[in-house]
Design a protein around this motif. Structure first.
Motif, PDB file in Angstrom:
ATOM      1  N   THR A   1       0.825  -1.223   0.000  1.00 49.64           N
ATOM      2  CA  THR A   1       0.000   0.000   0.000  1.00 49.64           C
ATOM      3  C   THR A   1       0.852   1.263   0.000  1.00 49.64           C
ATOM      4  O   THR A   1       0.399   2.317  -0.426  1.00 49.64           O
ATOM      5  N   GLU A   2       2.105   1.157   0.533  1.00 54.10           N
ATOM      6  CA  GLU A   2       2.996   2.313   0.676  1.00 54.10           C
ATOM      7  C   GLU A   2       2.297   3.464   1.405  1.00 54.10           C
ATOM      8  O   GLU A   2       2.531   4.640   1.136  1.00 54.10           O
ATOM      9  N   HIS A   3       1.442   3.106   2.346  1.00 51.49           N
ATOM     10  CA  HIS A   3       0.713   4.109   3.121  1.00 51.49           C
ATOM     11  C   HIS A   3       1.680   4.963   3.941  1.00 51.49           C
ATOM     12  O   HIS A   3       2.734   4.484   4.379  1.00 51.49           O
ATOM     13  N   ASN A   4       1.314   6.190   4.183  1.00 51.50           N
ATOM     14  CA  ASN A   4       2.191   7.123   4.879  1.00 51.50           C
ATOM     15  C   ASN A   4       2.567   6.650   6.276  1.00 51.50           C
ATOM     16  O   ASN A   4       3.659   6.951   6.767  1.00 51.50           O
ATOM     17  N   LEU A   5       1.690   5.888   6.945  1.00 55.17           N
ATOM     18  CA  LEU A   5       2.031   5.455   8.312  1.00 55.17           C
ATOM     19  C   LEU A   5       3.236   4.534   8.326  1.00 55.17           C
ATOM     20  O   LEU A   5       3.900   4.391   9.360  1.00 55.17           O
ATOM     21  N   LEU A   6       3.562   3.908   7.176  1.00 59.61           N
ATOM     22  CA  LEU A   6       4.721   3.031   7.120  1.00 59.61           C
ATOM     23  C   LEU A   6       6.022   3.800   7.338  1.00 59.61           C
ATOM     24  O   LEU A   6       7.043   3.209   7.694  1.00 59.61           O
ATOM     25  N   ARG A   7       5.987   5.123   7.141  1.00 60.08           N
ATOM     26  CA  ARG A   7       7.158   5.957   7.454  1.00 60.08           C
ATOM     27  C   ARG A   7       7.566   5.789   8.910  1.00 60.08           C
ATOM     28  O   ARG A   7       8.749   5.932   9.255  1.00 60.08           O
ATOM     29  N   TYR A   8       6.584   5.495   9.772  1.00 59.99           N
ATOM     30  CA  TYR A   8       6.841   5.447  11.212  1.00 59.99           C
ATOM     31  C   TYR A   8       7.161   4.028  11.710  1.00 59.99           C
ATOM     32  O   TYR A   8       7.213   3.808  12.913  1.00 59.99           O
ATOM     33  N   VAL A   9       7.380   3.109  10.775  1.00 62.56           N
ATOM     34  CA  VAL A   9       7.856   1.767  11.149  1.00 62.56           C
ATOM     35  C   VAL A   9       9.065   1.385  10.302  1.00 62.56           C
ATOM     36  O   VAL A   9       9.280   0.227   9.975  1.00 62.56           O
ATOM     37  N   GLY A  10       9.865   2.383   9.926  1.00 62.60           N
ATOM     38  CA  GLY A  10      11.085   2.119   9.175  1.00 62.60           C
ATOM     39  C   GLY A  10      10.879   1.900   7.693  1.00 62.60           C
ATOM     40  O   GLY A  10      11.777   1.438   6.996  1.00 62.60           O
ATOM     41  N   GLY A  11       9.670   2.215   7.185  1.00 59.99           N
ATOM     42  CA  GLY A  11       9.394   2.082   5.761  1.00 59.99           C
ATOM     43  C   GLY A  11       8.557   0.870   5.406  1.00 59.99           C
ATOM     44  O   GLY A  11       7.839   0.873   4.409  1.00 59.99           O
ATOM     45  N   THR A  12       8.655  -0.179   6.207  1.00 58.00           N
ATOM     46  CA  THR A  12       7.843  -1.380   5.986  1.00 58.00           C
ATOM     47  C   THR A  12       7.358  -1.923   7.322  1.00 58.00           C
ATOM     48  O   THR A  12       8.069  -1.846   8.321  1.00 58.00           O
ATOM     49  N   MET A  13       6.154  -2.474   7.330  1.00 59.03           N
ATOM     50  CA  MET A  13       5.632  -3.104   8.539  1.00 59.03           C
ATOM     51  C   MET A  13       6.187  -4.511   8.625  1.00 59.03           C
ATOM     52  O   MET A  13       6.139  -5.271   7.657  1.00 59.03           O
ATOM     53  N   SER A  14       6.723  -4.863   9.776  1.00 54.76           N
ATOM     54  CA  SER A  14       7.342  -6.167   9.966  1.00 54.76           C
ATOM     55  C   SER A  14       6.293  -7.254  10.169  1.00 54.76           C
ATOM     56  O   SER A  14       5.221  -7.015  10.736  1.00 54.76           O
ATOM     57  N   ILE A  15       6.640  -8.465   9.747  1.00 53.97           N
ATOM     58  CA  ILE A  15       5.790  -9.624   9.990  1.00 53.97           C
ATOM     59  C   ILE A  15       5.646  -9.892  11.480  1.00 53.97           C
ATOM     60  O   ILE A  15       4.702 -10.568  11.915  1.00 53.97           O
ATOM     61  N   GLU A  16       6.568  -9.341  12.297  1.00 60.90           N
ATOM     62  CA  GLU A  16       6.498  -9.514  13.747  1.00 60.90           C
ATOM     63  C   GLU A  16       5.420  -8.633  14.383  1.00 60.90           C
ATOM     64  O   GLU A  16       5.033  -8.857  15.526  1.00 60.90           O
ATOM     65  N   MET A  17       4.949  -7.620  13.652  1.00 60.39           N
ATOM     66  CA  MET A  17       3.971  -6.692  14.217  1.00 60.39           C
ATOM     67  C   MET A  17       2.563  -7.288  14.189  1.00 60.39           C
ATOM     68  O   MET A  17       2.332  -8.358  13.631  1.00 60.39           O
ATOM     69  N   GLU A  18       1.609  -6.578  14.774  1.00 59.89           N
ATOM     70  CA  GLU A  18       0.332  -7.205  15.091  1.00 59.89           C
ATOM     71  C   GLU A  18      -0.771  -7.025  14.048  1.00 59.89           C
ATOM     72  O   GLU A  18      -1.654  -7.880  13.937  1.00 59.89           O
ATOM     73  N   ILE A  19      -0.730  -5.965  13.272  1.00 62.37           N
ATOM     74  CA  ILE A  19      -1.769  -5.775  12.256  1.00 62.37           C
ATOM     75  C   ILE A  19      -1.723  -6.875  11.191  1.00 62.37           C
ATOM     76  O   ILE A  19      -2.785  -7.380  10.790  1.00 62.37           O
ATOM     77  N   PRO A  20      -0.546  -7.302  10.706  1.00 61.38           N
ATOM     78  CA  PRO A  20      -0.548  -8.446   9.775  1.00 61.38           C
ATOM     79  C   PRO A  20      -1.184  -9.692  10.379  1.00 61.38           C
ATOM     80  O   PRO A  20      -1.861 -10.461   9.683  1.00 61.38           O
ATOM     81  N   LYS A  21      -1.008  -9.904  11.673  1.00 61.55           N
ATOM     82  CA  LYS A  21      -1.571 -11.072  12.339  1.00 61.55           C
ATOM     83  C   LYS A  21      -3.093 -10.940  12.460  1.00 61.55           C
ATOM     84  O   LYS A  21      -3.831 -11.926  12.308  1.00 61.55           O
ATOM     85  N   VAL A  22      -3.578  -9.729  12.732  1.00 62.26           N
ATOM     86  CA  VAL A  22      -5.027  -9.500  12.762  1.00 62.26           C
ATOM     87  C   VAL A  22      -5.626  -9.790  11.384  1.00 62.26           C
ATOM     88  O   VAL A  22      -6.683 -10.425  11.267  1.00 62.26           O
ATOM     89  N   LEU A  23      -4.950  -9.329  10.342  1.00 60.68           N
ATOM     90  CA  LEU A  23      -5.437  -9.559   8.982  1.00 60.68           C
ATOM     91  C   LEU A  23      -5.448 -11.049   8.647  1.00 60.68           C
ATOM     92  O   LEU A  23      -6.369 -11.544   7.985  1.00 60.68           O
ATOM     93  N   TRP A  24      -4.435 -11.792   9.117  1.00 64.50           N
ATOM     94  CA  TRP A  24      -4.427 -13.237   8.897  1.00 64.50           C
ATOM     95  C   TRP A  24      -5.640 -13.876   9.563  1.00 64.50           C
ATOM     96  O   TRP A  24      -6.299 -14.749   8.983  1.00 64.50           O
ATOM     97  N   LEU A  25      -5.944 -13.455  10.785  1.00 65.61           N
ATOM     98  CA  LEU A  25      -7.118 -13.995  11.468  1.00 65.61           C
ATOM     99  C   LEU A  25      -8.395 -13.665  10.704  1.00 65.61           C
ATOM    100  O   LEU A  25      -9.292 -14.509  10.579  1.00 65.61           O
ATOM    101  N   LYS A  26      -8.470 -12.456  10.187  1.00 63.08           N
ATOM    102  CA  LYS A  26      -9.646 -12.068   9.375  1.00 63.08           C
ATOM    103  C   LYS A  26      -9.788 -13.010   8.175  1.00 63.08           C
ATOM    104  O   LYS A  26     -10.903 -13.412   7.808  1.00 63.08           O
TER     105      LYS A  26
END
Length: 625
Positions: A134-159
């Motif tokens: 998505t290259e969403h602007n909030l990714l600027r605040y996680v080093g440019g990419t959201m890590s697989i260790e973070m929680e939103i990817p895990k929420v999306l997997w559950l969805k």
């Protein structure tokens, strides 16, 4: 480790640290002295390769057992406990909204209380890729990419994998906030948890209005979490939710939780933090004479401005590197900058190594000489790390080596065997060795072990160099964790990074000591919620540490500089080579995909026969192919 005897008339504070393998309780007095420490191993389940799960029910039981053990062993009067606070791994905890009971995250079974997707769980590969695309602007605040260790990817997997009717009933917490919820009964959340690991951008940062980024959640397929003002994520601050910085009073101990812990109800509970951030709290306020320009000359040695020059390295299975700055500093491959997570209006950045303790363990245990080394170490009543350190010293003495680093002069080990967290931020990174030989002896094991330690030190140099080039001012490293006891590793760290390394007084307890300081902050809150500032508490309660200084041998410095250059070449060459191969393979795949149906059909039939018939083509779960 000896702890101070307990004065029953002194105020006490409890810090709870929930790591990957255990839950620990730490009690400190008003001076910051540890007066009791207890731990209990927690369960960990791995239902499939790459899946790691835990249970809040199990963790809470371990917490209660640990607290009661301290009260009993130290003959501690529960009425002297003034505050309680938690830190924990940045793992996703799931509960039902209607019953407030744990919701299982195991697929395809949903009938147990394993409701935690652990931080190191790597199941949401596709979801993470979708989020980063998505290259969403909030990714600027996680080093440019959201890590697989973070929680939103895990929420999306559950969805994507839960029955819809079950997912629609779920509410989501970072583990620290889940424990605070279990202690207080309220839904208050911490900035540390939500900002660092859940994509929350504090109000006013880059035009953020509600903290949660609704357009981002809609884009990735989690629009149902936007409903009712983000209620299932904790709500909107000061509207239908409440968010706090580290240690701010977020509630009081409920009657139910108090009975289970063996404590009085009404004790102040502080807003918790992720475990690495508790390591920052428990180390960077230490009284120490670092010398060599490691302190800012503009301020007193214990002034809070000194924190900007100190990197907290919290070492365990992996290592997290935490740095604070007065203004946002963007570093590619380093998570953050995060505002408000520890001290309001100040910014934190988090680098890290995906595996350090785990890497050392893996390298040792997979070498042919491991069993011999282990047996020999046990015969000396030593752990294998201490034994290998002594063996390295003996090797150096035999050849009259000027230093242990001399032994590894022609051995170049690059150890991203578990991917790279910082500063490359590439989970596909692997390892490489230059100087491979057929040596299966104890000396060969010791050399590999040394190469692994050298890699950890050189990669720390790379992370600090990257952060400083972007605007940080790191001049010293404040360590915590059992790796602090490894004298050779700490000397390598100081020399490779060319800066002092501070070893805390409470080597094994720095993280839960930090959590206990949060409890003291919560207990200081007045009726309006205003409490003593965090740095003041850290300055008052932190203990002196021991400094390890860089080598003064210029030849060894020069050797490590050359080794660092080779390290960088190994790092960047791997990515270059992989890119070149990927270009060929992609063209190959495109060409293969054009084969006609006549050719494809027999191949498909062969595959189906192999699946049905087993035999040599069968791949068993967990097999390496």
């Amino acid at each position: 480790m000896a702890y101070n005897s307990v004065n029953p008339y002194t105020d006490h504070y409890i810090g709870i640290d929930v790591g990957t393998g255990s839950a620990r309780a730490c009690v400190i007095n008003s001076k910051g002295d540890i007066v009791g420490l207890a731990s209990e191993n927690i369960g960990l389940w791995q239902p499939e390769q790459g899946y790691y799960e835990q249970s809040t029910t199990d963790i809470w039981r371990c917490i209660c057992t640990s607290v009661k053990r301290i009260l009993d062993q130290q003959n501690l009067d529960p009425s002297t406990i003034r505050g309680l606070a938690f830190d924990a791994t940045c793992s996703l905890a799931v509960f039902s909204e209607d019953t407030d009971e744990p919701v299982s995250v195991t697929h395809p079974r949903y009938d147990n209380d394993r409701n935690i997707v652990l931080w190191l769980d790597h199941r949401p590969v596709e979801e993470t890729a979708k989020i980063n695309a998505t290259e969403h602007n909030l990714l600027r605040y996680v080093g440019g990419t959201m890590s697989i260790e973070m929680e939103i990817p895990k929420v999306l997997w559950l969805k994507n994998n839960m029955p819809k009717e079950l997912f629609d009933r779920c509410k989501f917490y970072d583990l620290t906030d889940a424990l605070t919820h279990m202690a207080t009964g309220n839904e208050n959340r911490s900035f540390c948890s939500t900002v660092c690991k859940q994509g929350y951008v504090p109000v006013g940062v880059d035009g953020s209005v509600k903290g949660w980024q609704g357009d981002f959640l809609e884009t990735i397929g989690l629009g149902d979490l936007v409903k009712d003002n983000f209620r299932r994520l904790g709500g909107v601050n000061k509207e239908n939710g409440h968010y706090l910085s580290a240690g701010e009073k977020c509630g009081t101990l409920s009657e139910k939780a108090a009975n289970e812990l063996g404590l009085p109800a009404g004790i102040a509970v502080g807003s918790g933090v992720i475990d690495a951030y508790a390591g920052w709290i428990g180390t960077v306020g230490a009284k120490v004479h670092l010398g060599g320009g490691a302190l800012s000359s503009e301020y007193a040695s214990n002034d809070w401005h000194q924190a900007f020059t100190r990197l907290a390295a919290v070492a365990g299975t992996s290592t997290c590197h935490i740095a604070m700055s007065p203004k946002p500093v963007f570093v590619k491959g380093v998570w953050g900058p995060y505002r408000d997570v520890l001290i309001p209006d100040y910014w934190l950045a988090e680098g890290g190594q995906s595996a350090t303790g785990e890497l050392l363990k893996h390298v040792i245990e997979t070498h042919p000489a491991f069993q011999t080394a282990l047996s020999t170490a046990e015969s000396y009543n030593a752990n294998i790390y201490d034994y290998l350190n002594e063996h390295l010293k003996d090797m150096a003495a035999k050849v009259s080596a000027p230093s242990i680093s001399y032994l590894g002069r022609h051995f170049f080990f690059y150890g991203d065997l578990f991917g790279n967290r910082s500063p490359i931020a590439d989970p596909r990174m692997t390892g490489s060795v230059i100087g491979l030989s057929s040596d299966k002896s104890m000396d060969g094991l010791a050399l590999y072990y040394y190469g692994c330690m050298e890699f950890i030190a050189l990669q720390t140099h790379q992370i600090i160099e990257t952060m400083n080039e972007s605007g940080h001012q790191i001049k010293s490293i404040f360590m915590s964790g059992s790796q602090c006891q490894n004298k050779i590793l700490m000397e390598l760290m100081a020399s490779a990074c060319d800066m002092p390394v501070l070893i805390p007084q409470y080597v094994h307890a720095a993280v839960c000591h930090g959590a206990a300081m949060l409890a003291a902050k919560a207990a200081s809150a007045d009726r309006n919620g205003k409490s003593e500032d965090l740095w003041s508490i850290m300055d008052r309660m932190s203990k002196p540490g021991r400094a390890v200084l860089p080598t003064e041998d210029q030849h060894e410095k020069d050797l490590l500089k050359v080794k660092y250059n080779v390290f960088l070449e190994q790092c960047h060459s791997q990515r270059k080579y992989r890119g070149e191969i990927d270009d060929i393979v992609n063209k190959w795949s495109e060409n293969t995909g054009k084969m006609d149906e006549k050719e494809a059909k027999p191949k498909a039939e062969q595959g189906e026969k192999a699946k049905a018939g087993g035999g040599l083509n069968t791949v068993l779960p967990g097999s390496v192919v």
